[in-house]
Enzyme design. Structure first.
Site, PDB file in Angstrom:
ATOM      1  CD  GLU A 112      -1.750  -2.415   1.422  1.00  7.01           C
ATOM      2  OE1 GLU A 112      -0.598  -2.662   1.832  1.00  7.01           O
ATOM      3  OE2 GLU A 112      -2.623  -3.302   1.275  1.00  7.01           O
ATOM      4  CD  GLN A 170      -7.858  -7.322  -1.757  1.00  9.99           C
ATOM      5  OE1 GLN A 170      -7.259  -8.005  -0.938  1.00  9.99           O
ATOM      6  NE2 GLN A 170      -7.762  -7.520  -3.060  1.00  9.99           N
ATOM      7  CG  PHE A 171     -11.001  -4.869   3.081  1.00 10.58           C
ATOM      8  CD1 PHE A 171     -12.319  -5.018   3.498  1.00 10.58           C
ATOM      9  CD2 PHE A 171     -10.426  -5.881   2.329  1.00 10.58           C
ATOM     10  CE1 PHE A 171     -13.043  -6.155   3.171  1.00 10.58           C
ATOM     11  CE2 PHE A 171     -11.147  -7.024   1.996  1.00 10.58           C
ATOM     12  CZ  PHE A 171     -12.457  -7.164   2.420  1.00 10.58           C
ATOM     13  CB  ALA A 172     -11.287   1.655   4.369  1.00  7.65           C
ATOM     14  CG  ASP A 173     -10.332  -2.173   7.634  1.00  4.49           C
ATOM     15  OD1 ASP A 173     -11.055  -1.860   6.662  1.00  4.49           O
ATOM     16  OD2 ASP A 173     -10.772  -2.604   8.710  1.00  4.49           O
ATOM     17  CG  PHE A 174      -5.886  -3.916   4.006  1.00  2.37           C
ATOM     18  CD1 PHE A 174      -6.059  -4.312   5.329  1.00  2.37           C
ATOM     19  CD2 PHE A 174      -6.337  -4.752   3.011  1.00  2.37           C
ATOM     20  CE1 PHE A 174      -6.660  -5.522   5.634  1.00  2.37           C
ATOM     21  CE2 PHE A 174      -6.940  -5.966   3.309  1.00  2.37           C
ATOM     22  CZ  PHE A 174      -7.108  -6.358   4.627  1.00  2.37           C
ATOM     23  CG  HIS A 225     -11.329  -7.596   6.431  1.00  9.77           C
ATOM     24  ND1 HIS A 225     -10.634  -8.290   7.383  1.00  9.77           N
ATOM     25  CD2 HIS A 225     -10.702  -7.863   5.250  1.00  9.77           C
ATOM     26  CE1 HIS A 225      -9.647  -8.971   6.817  1.00  9.77           C
ATOM     27  NE2 HIS A 225      -9.663  -8.723   5.524  1.00  9.77           N
TER      28      HIS A 225
END
Lengths: 321, 319
Positions: A58, A80-84, A125
């Protein structure tokens, strides 16, 4: 025919690629596979050489997008997910957000964050990252709540010459449907009165718009007309529309799905308290998730985030005061 | 490299005299390697992603002295207009991105510049250099960026300087591999080592790596060994560097080595070198005299706006 929120994201990217040769897409598994949520389904076939699978990096993905923007490209990144996106946080807040201010070089990148909770997704996630990015100067943070906004605001992002954090809500991907994408009605930075009312104002955004509207509908049975304001954009925030609504109703509840410390709801309350204290008939209220990581089990998850029931309760207390 | 050393000596004395605010970070001891990198690049075509010790590369690439002085003094006429200072300067649109302090993070940016040019069909045989210290190779950003550049087979030269200390931390506390260049294989890129105190060797190795990148062989990694001949910044007396290391071959001053070689080979005379020094001093004094007369930033004229789109800036913060 009905179109989903997810289809709006996909179609907006199609349109951006079609209209602007400088647009390209970069993200993990977004090529032939079409993305973890299929938000880029078939786009690699339709636009050969413009949709790329990225390594699981990222930080480098965002750095790469910034470099490409310097050279006149307009990358759309999919996290892929906001979290990442926390892994790419440094590049977003220190490199992308400062580039124009430091060097007079605009940084037109769009970073899509599949955001927010869904049942069973758990702590990593499910996050809502809008407040943490909004804290930093130099970024635009969008939180579309409708199919129409998902489509038009993503196209707006690609026309914007500043870095845009596009927080699309995963809970809305499949649930939310519309007959068409409608027309581009409001610019970035303008809120929308999603439901008019006169007894209290709910200011909210993203998936919580729909929970708030349902809470407002429940209270209608008790004779209350609750106005619901959809922020659409949390940075910039449309303070004028919020204040105008509070001026009509005299009562404010701000609802957000993110963690409770600080954040968008606190910002809205601070603005209303400092600019419009005299318009308030009751202390302004805010409702967020609980102050824990986001739980996995649906029973816990449903109790962690604001729900129609908790919003309705909060509104009843606000209307009693 | 001569201009760089003389300029940095000037900056150090300005710092000690209290005329520069903030930090002063010098490249003393790595001018040979740095200049070798800069002079292999063509301004207007190639990209130079600098770190803090690349004054020589900047000059060799073609950054004007004015940009250096204007950034140190915060002149509003400089590229950073007093908003950022010292080595945090650049002109991204001209191929010189302005580094941020977070080590390793320029790797992805330079990779993206090359990537976009290739996408737009105008890359040609341009290359991008990213410079970093041995400590920088411990960052995630370095790893992610170089891996991405390797996956994309971009013409990026990862120019590592092993100057033995990351601020005060010795290499034994920084990495566990025998030699940093062993990592090149892991990234799938070509690797070179060079004695960073030897200008001729630096020119030979850097030109090979740059040529290979231009020819389409993907990222190239160079590790130059040398010793930092100053503190981390001018606030640091570097008392942690052992004398034995200073006396060893890695501690040689590349300027002295280059000058001796130049005279021994008959490429120039001592008198000529002295006249070059005088030219450098004169250019530096002239530039500084101009910049010190230029206006400093005025908080009342500052826009206080971080977005390029005026209508998206919230009015309440602009006052």
């Amino acid at each position: 025919m009905s179109l989903t929120y997810l289809e709006a994201i996909r179609e907006a990217q199609y349109e951006a690629l079609r209209k602007n040769p400088n647009v390209f897409l970069y993200g993990q598994d977004i090529g032939g596979f079409g993305g973890a949520f299929k938000a880029t389904k078939n786009l690699q076939n339709e636009f050969p050489g413009r949709v790329f699978d990225a390594p699981i990096s990222e930080d480098a993905m965002v750095g790469m997008a910034i470099g490409a923007a310097i050279e006149g490209a307009h990358p759309i990144l999919e996290m892929q997910f906001a979290d990442f996106s926390s892994v790419g946080f440094n590049q977003v807040v220190n490199q992308a957000a400062t580039l124009y201010w430091r060097t007079n070089t605009p940084c037109p990148i769009t970073i899509r964050l599949p955001s927010g909770g869904t049942a069973g997704s758990g702590p990593f996630h499910s996050q809502s990252m809008e407040a943490i990015y909004a804290h930093y100067p130099g970024l635009v943070i969008l939180t579309p709540a409708t199919v129409e906004d998902a489509y038009w605001m993503l196209l707006d992002s690609v026309e914007c010459q500043d870095p845009v954090i596009f927080c699309e809500h995963k809970f809305l991907y499949y649930h939310l449907k519309s007959e068409s994408f409608g027309n581009r009605e409001l610019p970035i930075g303008k809120a929308r009165i999603a439901r008019p009312g006169r007894h209290a104002t709910v200011v909210t955004y993203s998936a919580m718009l729909h929970e708030s509207i349902r809470a407002a509908e429940e209270l209608q049975a008790d004779g209350y007309q609750v106005e619901v304001v959809d922020l659409r954009s949390v940075k910039p925030i449309d303070t004028d529309t919020i204040l105008a609504s509070v001026a009509r109703t005299g009562r404010l509840l701000c609802v957000g799905e993110a963690f409770p410390w600080g954040g968008v709801t606190a910002e809205v309350l601070a603005r209303v308290a400092t600019e419009a204290f005299h318009l308030l008939d009751a202390p302004p209220q805010r409702l967020n998730s609980k102050d824990t990581p986001i739980p996995y089990h649906p029973n816990l998850w449903k109790a962690h985030r604001p729900t129609v029931a908790s919003i309705t309760d909060a509104l009843r207390r606000l209307l009693r005061d | 490299m001569l201009m760089s050393r003389i300029l940095e000596d000037k900056l150090a004395s300005l710092y000690r005299a209290g005329r520069l605010v903030g930090g002063v970070y010098l490249g003393k001891g790595q001018e040979a390697y740095s200049a070798a990198l800069g002079c292999q690049l063509t301004k207007g075509k190639d990209i130079l992603g600098t770190f803090i010790r690349d004054q020589a590369a900047r000059i060799a690439w073609g950054e004007p002295l004015l940009d250096a002085f204007r950034t140190y003094f915060g002149s509003v006429l400089g590229p950073m207009r007093g908003r950022d200072g010292n080595v945090h300067r650049g002109r991204p649109k001209e191929g010189l991105p302005a580094m941020i302090s977070h080590i390793g993070s320029m790797t992805g940016v330079v990779a993206g510049m090359l990537f976009a040019r290739r996408l737009q069909g105008r890359l040609g045989d341009a290359v991008g250099v990213v410079t970093i210290g041995e400590g920088g190779t411990s960052t995630g950003a370095f790893h992610e960026g170089l891996n991405l550049a390797a996956v994309e087979k971009l013409p990026l030269i990862m120019a590592i300087t092993n100057n033995q200390f990351s601020y005060s931390t010795a290499n034994s506390r920084q990495f566990a591999c025998e030699n940093l260049i062993d990592r090149a294989k892991g990234y799938g890129v070509d690797g070179y080592t060079v004695d960073g105190t030897d200008l001729v060797e630096c020119l030979r190795v850097v030109s090979t790596a740059v040529r290979r990148a231009r020819e389409g062989h993907g990222p190239q990694m160079i590790v130059a060994s040398l010793l930092r001949l100053s503190g981390h910044g001018e606030h640091d007396d570097a008392s942690y560097i052992p004398d034995a290391m200073k006396q060893s071959s890695v501690g040689r001053d590349c300027m002295v080595v280059a000058e001796q070689r130049l005279i021994a080979e008959g490429w120039g005379t001592a008198a000529e070198v002295e006249s070059w020094r005088a030219e450098c001093r004169s250019a530096i004094e002239k530039t500084m005299a101009q910049v010190t007369k230029e206006p400093a930033p005025d908080p009342f004229k500052e826009s206080w706006r971080a977005l390029s789109t005026p209508e998206l800036a919230e009015g309440m913060w602009l006052e």
